[in-house]
Design a protein around this motif. Structure first.
Motif, PDB file in Angstrom:
ATOM      1  N   THR A  18      22.013  -6.966  23.110  1.00  0.00           N
ATOM      2  CA  THR A  18      21.866  -8.003  22.086  1.00  0.00           C
ATOM      3  C   THR A  18      21.081  -9.190  22.626  1.00  0.00           C
ATOM      4  OG1 THR A  18      23.972  -7.331  21.074  1.00  0.00           O
ATOM      5  CG2 THR A  18      23.140  -9.528  20.534  1.00  0.00           C
ATOM      6  N   ILE A  19      21.356  -9.590  23.866  1.00  0.00           N
ATOM      7  CA  ILE A  19      20.586 -10.675  24.485  1.00  0.00           C
ATOM      8  C   ILE A  19      19.107 -10.292  24.588  1.00  0.00           C
ATOM      9  CG2 ILE A  19      20.250 -12.008  26.600  1.00  0.00           C
ATOM     10  CD1 ILE A  19      22.664 -12.908  25.027  1.00  0.00           C
ATOM     11  N   GLU A  20      18.821  -9.053  24.952  1.00  0.00           N
ATOM     12  CA  GLU A  20      17.429  -8.595  25.005  1.00  0.00           C
ATOM     13  C   GLU A  20      16.759  -8.719  23.640  1.00  0.00           C
ATOM     14  OE1 GLU A  20      17.286  -5.288  28.568  1.00  0.00           O
ATOM     15  OE2 GLU A  20      17.828  -4.615  26.564  1.00  0.00           O
ATOM     16  N   GLU A  21      17.506  -8.354  22.585  1.00  0.00           N
ATOM     17  CA  GLU A  21      16.952  -8.466  21.227  1.00  0.00           C
ATOM     18  C   GLU A  21      16.716  -9.934  20.867  1.00  0.00           C
ATOM     19  OE1 GLU A  21      15.955  -6.055  19.452  1.00  0.00           O
ATOM     20  OE2 GLU A  21      16.965  -4.261  20.183  1.00  0.00           O
ATOM     21  N   GLY A  26      12.088 -14.471  20.431  1.00  0.00           N
ATOM     22  CA  GLY A  26      11.804 -15.850  20.803  1.00  0.00           C
ATOM     23  C   GLY A  26      13.030 -16.659  21.144  1.00  0.00           C
ATOM     24  N   GLY A  27      14.117 -16.015  21.455  1.00  0.00           N
ATOM     25  CA  GLY A  27      15.361 -16.712  21.718  1.00  0.00           C
ATOM     26  C   GLY A  27      15.340 -17.604  22.935  1.00  0.00           C
ATOM     27  N   ALA A  28      14.473 -17.302  23.905  1.00  0.00           N
ATOM     28  CA  ALA A  28      14.420 -18.132  25.121  1.00  0.00           C
ATOM     29  C   ALA A  28      13.991 -19.559  24.797  1.00  0.00           C
ATOM     30  CB  ALA A  28      13.465 -17.512  26.142  1.00  0.00           C
ATOM     31  N   ALA A  29      13.208 -19.738  23.736  1.00  0.00           N
ATOM     32  CA  ALA A  29      12.772 -21.081  23.344  1.00  0.00           C
ATOM     33  C   ALA A  29      13.834 -21.807  22.520  1.00  0.00           C
ATOM     34  CB  ALA A  29      11.475 -20.986  22.538  1.00  0.00           C
ATOM     35  N   GLN A  30      14.827 -21.064  22.022  1.00  0.00           N
ATOM     36  CA  GLN A  30      15.858 -21.653  21.171  1.00  0.00           C
ATOM     37  C   GLN A  30      17.172 -21.922  21.894  1.00  0.00           C
ATOM     38  OE1 GLN A  30      16.454 -19.782  17.288  1.00  0.00           O
ATOM     39  NE2 GLN A  30      14.548 -18.622  17.553  1.00  0.00           N
ATOM     40  N   PHE A  31      17.455 -21.103  22.934  1.00  0.00           N
ATOM     41  CA  PHE A  31      18.787 -21.140  23.537  1.00  0.00           C
ATOM     42  C   PHE A  31      18.725 -21.279  25.049  1.00  0.00           C
ATOM     43  CE2 PHE A  31      19.293 -18.407  19.730  1.00  0.00           C
ATOM     44  CZ  PHE A  31      20.296 -19.108  19.064  1.00  0.00           C
ATOM     45  N   ASP A  32      19.695 -22.007  25.607  1.00  0.00           N
ATOM     46  CA  ASP A  32      20.083 -21.868  26.995  1.00  0.00           C
ATOM     47  C   ASP A  32      21.222 -20.859  27.008  1.00  0.00           C
ATOM     48  OD1 ASP A  32      18.332 -23.688  28.226  1.00  0.00           O
ATOM     49  OD2 ASP A  32      19.579 -25.371  27.584  1.00  0.00           O
ATOM     50  N   ILE A  33      21.029 -19.756  27.706  1.00  0.00           N
ATOM     51  CA  ILE A  33      21.958 -18.622  27.596  1.00  0.00           C
ATOM     52  C   ILE A  33      22.822 -18.525  28.842  1.00  0.00           C
ATOM     53  CG2 ILE A  33      22.151 -16.136  27.256  1.00  0.00           C
ATOM     54  CD1 ILE A  33      19.394 -16.217  25.895  1.00  0.00           C
ATOM     55  N   THR A  34      24.122 -18.376  28.635  1.00  0.00           N
ATOM     56  CA  THR A  34      25.082 -18.168  29.718  1.00  0.00           C
ATOM     57  C   THR A  34      25.913 -16.935  29.400  1.00  0.00           C
ATOM     58  OG1 THR A  34      25.235 -20.538  30.194  1.00  0.00           O
ATOM     59  CG2 THR A  34      27.038 -19.148  30.974  1.00  0.00           C
ATOM     60  N   VAL A  35      26.142 -16.115  30.417  1.00  0.00           N
ATOM     61  CA  VAL A  35      26.922 -14.889  30.253  1.00  0.00           C
ATOM     62  C   VAL A  35      28.065 -14.887  31.257  1.00  0.00           C
ATOM     63  CG1 VAL A  35      26.873 -12.360  30.369  1.00  0.00           C
ATOM     64  CG2 VAL A  35      24.892 -13.600  29.462  1.00  0.00           C
ATOM     65  N   ARG A  71      17.960 -13.878  36.384  1.00  0.00           N
ATOM     66  CA  ARG A  71      17.215 -15.015  36.934  1.00  0.00           C
ATOM     67  C   ARG A  71      15.818 -15.101  36.319  1.00  0.00           C
ATOM     68  NH1 ARG A  71      19.620 -12.948  41.700  1.00  0.00           N
ATOM     69  NH2 ARG A  71      17.663 -11.928  42.302  1.00  0.00           N
ATOM     70  N   GLU A  72      15.157 -13.957  36.204  1.00  0.00           N
ATOM     71  CA  GLU A  72      13.792 -13.936  35.675  1.00  0.00           C
ATOM     72  C   GLU A  72      13.735 -14.409  34.223  1.00  0.00           C
ATOM     73  OE1 GLU A  72      12.809  -9.892  36.292  1.00  0.00           O
ATOM     74  OE2 GLU A  72      12.614 -10.091  38.478  1.00  0.00           O
ATOM     75  N   ASN A  73      14.839 -14.239  33.487  1.00  0.00           N
ATOM     76  CA  ASN A  73      14.867 -14.623  32.074  1.00  0.00           C
ATOM     77  C   ASN A  73      15.613 -15.930  31.829  1.00  0.00           C
ATOM     78  OD1 ASN A  73      13.662 -12.311  30.254  1.00  0.00           O
ATOM     79  ND2 ASN A  73      14.761 -11.286  31.934  1.00  0.00           N
ATOM     80  N   GLY A  74      15.912 -16.650  32.916  1.00  0.00           N
ATOM     81  CA  GLY A  74      16.538 -17.959  32.777  1.00  0.00           C
ATOM     82  C   GLY A  74      17.956 -17.907  32.254  1.00  0.00           C
ATOM     83  N   ILE A  75      18.647 -16.817  32.508  1.00  0.00           N
ATOM     84  CA  ILE A  75      20.018 -16.644  32.026  1.00  0.00           C
ATOM     85  C   ILE A  75      20.987 -16.952  33.162  1.00  0.00           C
ATOM     86  CG2 ILE A  75      21.702 -14.984  31.138  1.00  0.00           C
ATOM     87  CD1 ILE A  75      19.295 -13.474  29.903  1.00  0.00           C
TER      88      ILE A  75
END
Length: 813
Positions: A18-21, A26-35, A71-75
C-alpha cells in the motif's frame, strides 16, 4: 505545502505494498511516512517461507523491501517495535521503547496471527509454548524450527491447509519423518473438494509425508518438551516436534482498544476507511469488508490500490467492492488452481469433471446459468488463466464444455494473449496484471529478467513464470531480448564463460583480483569471487594464485559450515569400504572432541557434525584420513554396491572400480558438485543410474557409463554415454566427460542441467566419437588435474594463513 504525517502500523506485505502504491501516486510529496513493524527486518515475502525452511532459498532472497528501500524513499522505519496503543483524540501512536508518533492519517495493517487451538499440553505453566511446539508464520519461526530439528527424528504438523502442507514440505528438508494431522476428511478444504483432496493425499504420501485425516488432537505429550500427540480417539503418535497450522486470526486487539468497530476483522468501507474515524484506514488480513476477511494476496493488493487512490486524492471515486477469490499456486511441487465454490450449492449448478488419479490430474468446474462459479484444477493447470479470467469477469462460457478443460481446437497463443483483458492478473502473489507487464515493456524494458525485477512478476511462488514469459514475449512482438547478464559466468564480470576463459588464458590472469582488475574495471564483486576462484583452479591447476578471501568459508577451512557456526567433517571412505582401524580412530575423535552427532551419509561415508572451527586441524590429524571434499563444488564421492565378491547377482567388480575412481578424481574442482557411483549389475542398488556420472556392469564383462542423473530435489535418470570393456576405459571416458563438463558448464550448473542443455547426442559425439578432435586434449587436461591433487587437510600441519582456524581474531592494542 506542508506535508501530512502518515503513520502505518504493520510492516507486512499488504501494508508495504500500500505504501508503494501511495508513493507511485505522488505520496512522497504529500506525506512524511513512518512505519512501525514488530519484526527487526524489512518487508519480506511470507509466501516463500517454506522455501527458506526447505533450504531452496536463502532468507536474504525473499525480501521485497530491504531496509535500504525505506531509507531511499525517505520512510522512517521503527523495525522491531510493536505498537502498543492508538490515541485517537491526540492522534498519536505509542510503541515499545518509548516511541511516540503523531499522525494526520493512520493505516492499520497488523495482519494476522496463527490460531493455536486449546489443546492440552501446548503450553507450559508459565503460558509459553512447550519446547518443540511451533507456529509457522515468520522468518524467526523458520529459524527456531530449523534450530530445534537438530538431532530430531520426526515432526507432526497440525493442520492440512495450505500453510500446513508448506510447513510439512519445509520439514522434510531436515531428514525428518513428517506427519500431517488434519481434523477434516480431506486436505485443503478451502480450495479442494474430497476427490481432489484424496488425490493430493496420495501424491504427498508418495513424497514421503504421512497423512492422518479425521484426527482431532487433544493433547501434546511430554512434560518439559514434545514427545508425541494424543488424539480424541485415544490413539497416540510419537513425534519430537509439532508445528501448529490450524488457521489464522486477524490482529484486531489494537483497533479494539482504540474503540474502532471490530467483528471478525476491523470494519472498513469501500475506501478502506474505518467507519468510526475518517483519519484511520486499514488494509490486509486484519480487515473485514462486507462480511469478508481475505487471506490471499490478490485481494489485499486491490485494497491497497483503492486506499492509495483515496488517501492521495489520485482518484477519489475509486472503490473496493470485494474480491472474487481465485488462486494459482504450488503445493509441495504440485500445481493447483482454485476459484469460487468447491461443491454445487444450487439446483441449477452444472458440473464438468475429469479425473485421472494415476497421473494426479483432476479438473472440476461448477457452472451456473452458463457462468463459472467454481473450479478446481489439480496437476494440469494449463487452462487456469482462461478459467480464472472467466470466473473473475463473470463472462458467458461456450456451450462446448470440453474445451473448458482441454485445448481442443484452441486458438493460437497470440490470439489468446490478445484477448486477455489488460487488468487480468498474471502474478497473483505480487498482484501484477497483463497491463503492468505491457506498461513495463513500453517503458523500455525488453528482457524477461529486467521486467520481472521491475514488476516482481513470477517472484512469488513461481507458478506463473511460464505465463509471465509468454506475456512478455507477446508484448515485445516476439522480439524479447535476452538479458545480457544471463549469459555471464559470474555477475561481476560482463563476459560469457568462453569469453572469460579466453581472456584469462590470453592475459595469464592467475588470481581473482587480477581478473577484476583486468576484466571488470577494478570493481570487485564479492558474490563473484567463489565462481572465479573455482574457474581459475580448473584452468591453472597448481599455478593458480590462491587468495583465500576469494573462497567461500567452506573452502577456506575445508569443512561444511553449519547453522550454529560449527563444521561438518567427512573423511574419504573410497567405495564405502572402511576398516576397524579407521572406525576406532573415528570413534576416538568423536569422544575426544565431544562431537555431538555422528551420521551415515547417503554417499556411504561417516559425517562428524558439530566440530568447532579451532578443533578442525586436530581432528584431521587424529583421523589420519584424507578429506572427503563434502563441502566443495568438486568431485564428492563414489558409492558402490557389494559387487562380485559376495553378491550372487554381481557382474562386475564395482568396489574395486569405485576405489579407482575415488583415487583418480579425488578433490577435483568442478562447476558444481559431482556425485558418482558404480553398480555391479543393472539392479542398480547403488543408484549409479541417477548420479552425475555412474558405471553399471552388464553382461559380457562390459560397463555402461551413465551421465546427467539426479535423485535430489530434481530427479532424472542419466543418459547412457557409452559401453566400454574395462575399468581403464571407464576412467578414461568418465574423465573425458568430466573435463568437457568442467570446460563448458555454467557455474553451479549440475550435470543433469548441462546434459539436457547441450544434448546427449552432442556430448556423445564429442566425448566418445571425438567429432571435434579434442579428445586427446581433454584427456591431457584431466591428467594435469589429477596430478595436481593435494589433500587440503594437510593444512592441519601448515595452515595457509595464521588465522585460518581461529573463531575469534585477537584484538591488537
Amino acid at each position: 505545502m506542508k506535508k501530512r504525517k502518515l503513520v502505518m502500523i504493520g510492516n507486512g506485505m499488504a501494508g508495504v505494498r500500500t505504501i508503494e502504491e501511495i508513493l507511485a501516486r505522488g505520496g512522497a510529496a504529500q506525506f512524511d511516512i513512518t512505519v512501525l513493524g514488530d519484526e527487526p527486518y524489512g518487508n519480506y515475502n511470507r509466501i516463500l517461507l517454506s522455501e527458506v525452511l526447505n533450504g531452496s532459498q536463502d532468507a536474504s532472497e525473499i525480501f521485497l523491501n530491504p531496509l535500504a528501500w525505506y531509507r531511499e524513499n525517505g520512510i522512517q522505519l521503527h523495525a522491531g517495535v510493536r505498537a502498543q496503543a492508538v490515541h485517537r483524540h491526540s492522534r498519536q501512536v505509542t510503541g515499545e521503547h518509548g516511541i511516540v508518533e503523531p499522525y494526520d492519517n493512520l493505516i492499520i495493517a497488523t495482519g494476522s496471527s496463527p490460531y493455536i487451538p486449546p489443546i492440552q499440553g501446548v503450553r507450559l505453566d508459565g503460558g509459553e509454548l512447550k519446547p518443540g511446539v511451533f507456529v509457522f508464520r515468520s522468518l524467526d519461526d523458520c529459524n527456531r524450527i530449523a534450530e530445534y530439528t537438530r538431532g530430531k527424528r520426526s515432526a507432526a504438523v497440525i493442520g492440512g491447509g495450505l500453510l500446513g502442507l508448506e510447513a510439512a514440505r519445509g520439514l522434510q528438508n531436515f531428514g525428518l519423518d513428517v506427519h500431517v494431522v488434519h481434523i477434516s476428511g480431506h486436505l485443503m478444504g478451502q480450495q479442494l473438494d474430497a476427490t481432489a483432496g484424496a488425490i493430493l493425499r496420495t501424491t504427498l504420501e508418495q513424497l514421503g509425508v504421512k497423512v492422518h485425516l479425521n484426527r482431532s488432537t487433544k493433547e501434546v505429550l511430554g512434560e518439559d518438551h514434545v514427545t508425541g500427540l494424543r488424539f480424541a480417539d485415544g490413539e497416540t503418535l510419537d513425534c519430537d516436534l509439532v508445528v501448529i497450522s490450524a488457521g489464522i486470526r486477524p490482529n484486531v486487539d489494537l483497533a479494539l482498544r482504540a474503540g474502532l468497530t471490530v467483528e471478525r476483522g476491523i470494519l472498513v468501507d469501500n475506501h478502506m476507511r474505518t467507519p468510526d474515524d475518517p483519519r484511520i484506514y486499514a488494509v490486509g488480513e486484519c480487515v473485514q469488508h462486507r462480511g469478508h476477511v481475505y487471506g490471499l494476496v490478490a485481494p489485499l493488493w486491490e485494497q491497497g490500490k483503492v486506499l492509495a487512490d483515496h488517501i492521495t486524492g489520485h482518484n477519489a471515486r475509486s472503490t473496493y467492492s470485494g474480491s472474487k477469490v481465485a488462486t494459482k499456486l504450488k503445493v509441495m511441487g504440485v500445481q493447483l488452481a482454485s476459484m469460487g465454490i468447491t461443491e454445487p450449492t444450487d439446483e441449477r449448478d452444472e458440473i464438468v469433471q475429469f479425473l485421472e488419479p494415476r497421473k494426479g490430474t483432476y479438473k472440476k468446474l461448477i457452472i451456473r446459468d452458463g457462468r463459472l462459479v467454481g473450479g478446481i484444477l489439480l496437476g494440469d493447470v494449463s487452462k487456469a488463466a482462461y478459467l480464472i479470467q472467466a470466473f473473475d469477469k463473470d463472462t458467458p462460457l461456450p456451450e462446448e464444455r470440453l474445451s473448458l478443460l482441454f485445448d481442443i481446437g484452441a486458438p493460437s497463443g497470440k490470439t489468446t494473449l490478445e484477448e486477455m483483458p489488460p487488468e487480468m492478473q498474471v502474478c497473483n502473489c505480487n498482484g501484477v496484471s497483463k497491463e503492468d507487464l505491457v506498461a513495463c515493456v513500453r517503458s523500455g524494458e525488453r528482457s524477461l529478467r529486467t521486467i520481472m525485477d521491475a514488476t516482481r512478476a513470477g517472484m512469488g511462488c513461481g507458478a506463473c513464470k511460464g505465463l509471465v514469459s509468454e506475456v512478455v514475449a507477446w508484448a515485445c512482438g516476439g522480439a524479447a531480448e535476452q538479458d545480457p547478464s544471463a549469459s555471464y559466468y559470474v555477475p561481476g564480470v560482463p563476459l560469457s564463460k568462453p569469453e572469460l576463459v579466453q581472456a584469462i588464458l590470453e592475459r595469464g590472469l592467475r588470481s581473482v583480483s587480477a581478473v577484476f582488475r583486468e576484466l571488470a574495471g577494478g570493481k570487485e564483486d564479492p558474490g563473484s569471487k567463489p565462481g572465479l576462484a573455482s574457474l581459475l583452479r580448473i584452468l591453472w591447476h597448481h599455478e593458480y594464485e590462491d587468495e583465500r578471501d576469494a573462497r567461500f568459508i567452506n573452502d577456506r577451512v575445508h569443512g561444511n559450515i553449519q547453522k550454529d557456526g560449527t563444521f561438518s567433517v567427512i573423511p574419504q571412505i573410497p567405495g564405502g569400504v572402511t576398516s576397524a582401524a579407521q572406525l576406532r580412530r573415528i570413534a576416538d575423535v568423536v569422544d575426544r572432541y565431544h562431537v555431538p552427532l555422528v551420521k551415515l551419509t547417503g554417499g556411504q561415508r561417516i559425517d562428524l557434525l558439530g566440530v568447532k572451527k579451532e578443533d578442525l586441524p586436530s581432528v584431521w590429524r587424529d583421523l589420519d584420513m584424507p578429506s572427503g571434499f563434502a563441502y566443495g563444488k568438486s568431485y564428492r564421492t563414489c558409492k558402490s554396491c557389494v559387487g562380485t565378491d559376495f553378491c550372487r547377482f554381481g557382474l562386475g567388480d564395482s568396489i574395486d572400480l569405485a576405489v579407482k575412481i575415488e583415487r583418480h578424481f579425488q578433490g577435483m574442482e568442478t562447476p558444481a558438485k559431482l556425485k558418482l557411483a558404480t553398480a555391479g549389475c543393472p539392479r542398480n542398488c547403488s543408484e549409479a543410474m541417477v548420479k552425475d556420472v555412474g558405471a553399471v556392469a552388464v553382461e559380457g564383462g562390459k560397463w555402461e557409463i551413465h551421465v546427467g542423473g539426479a535423485a535430489g530435489a530434481h530427479v532424472r535418470k542419466g543418459d547412457v554415454l557409452c559401453v566400454v570393456d574395462s575399468h581403464e576405459e571407464v576412467l578414461t571416458l568418465m574423465g573425458r566427460f568430466i573435463q568437457y563438463y568442467r570446460e563448458n558448464a555454467r557455474y553451479l550448473e549440475r550435470t543433469y542441467g548441462f546434459v539436457e542443455r547441450v544434448g546427449i547426442q552432442k556430448i556423445r559425439a564429442v566425448v566418445v566419437d571425438d567429432s571435434e578432435g579434442i579428445a586427446a586434449r581433454l584427456d591431457e587436461e584431466m591428467k594435469k588435474t589429477t596430478e595436481a591433487y593435494r589433500d587440503p587437510w594437510r593444512e592441519a600441519y601448515s595452515p595457509a594463513t595464521p588465522n585460518q582456524f581461529r573463531s575469534v581474531l585477537p584484538i591488537v592494542q
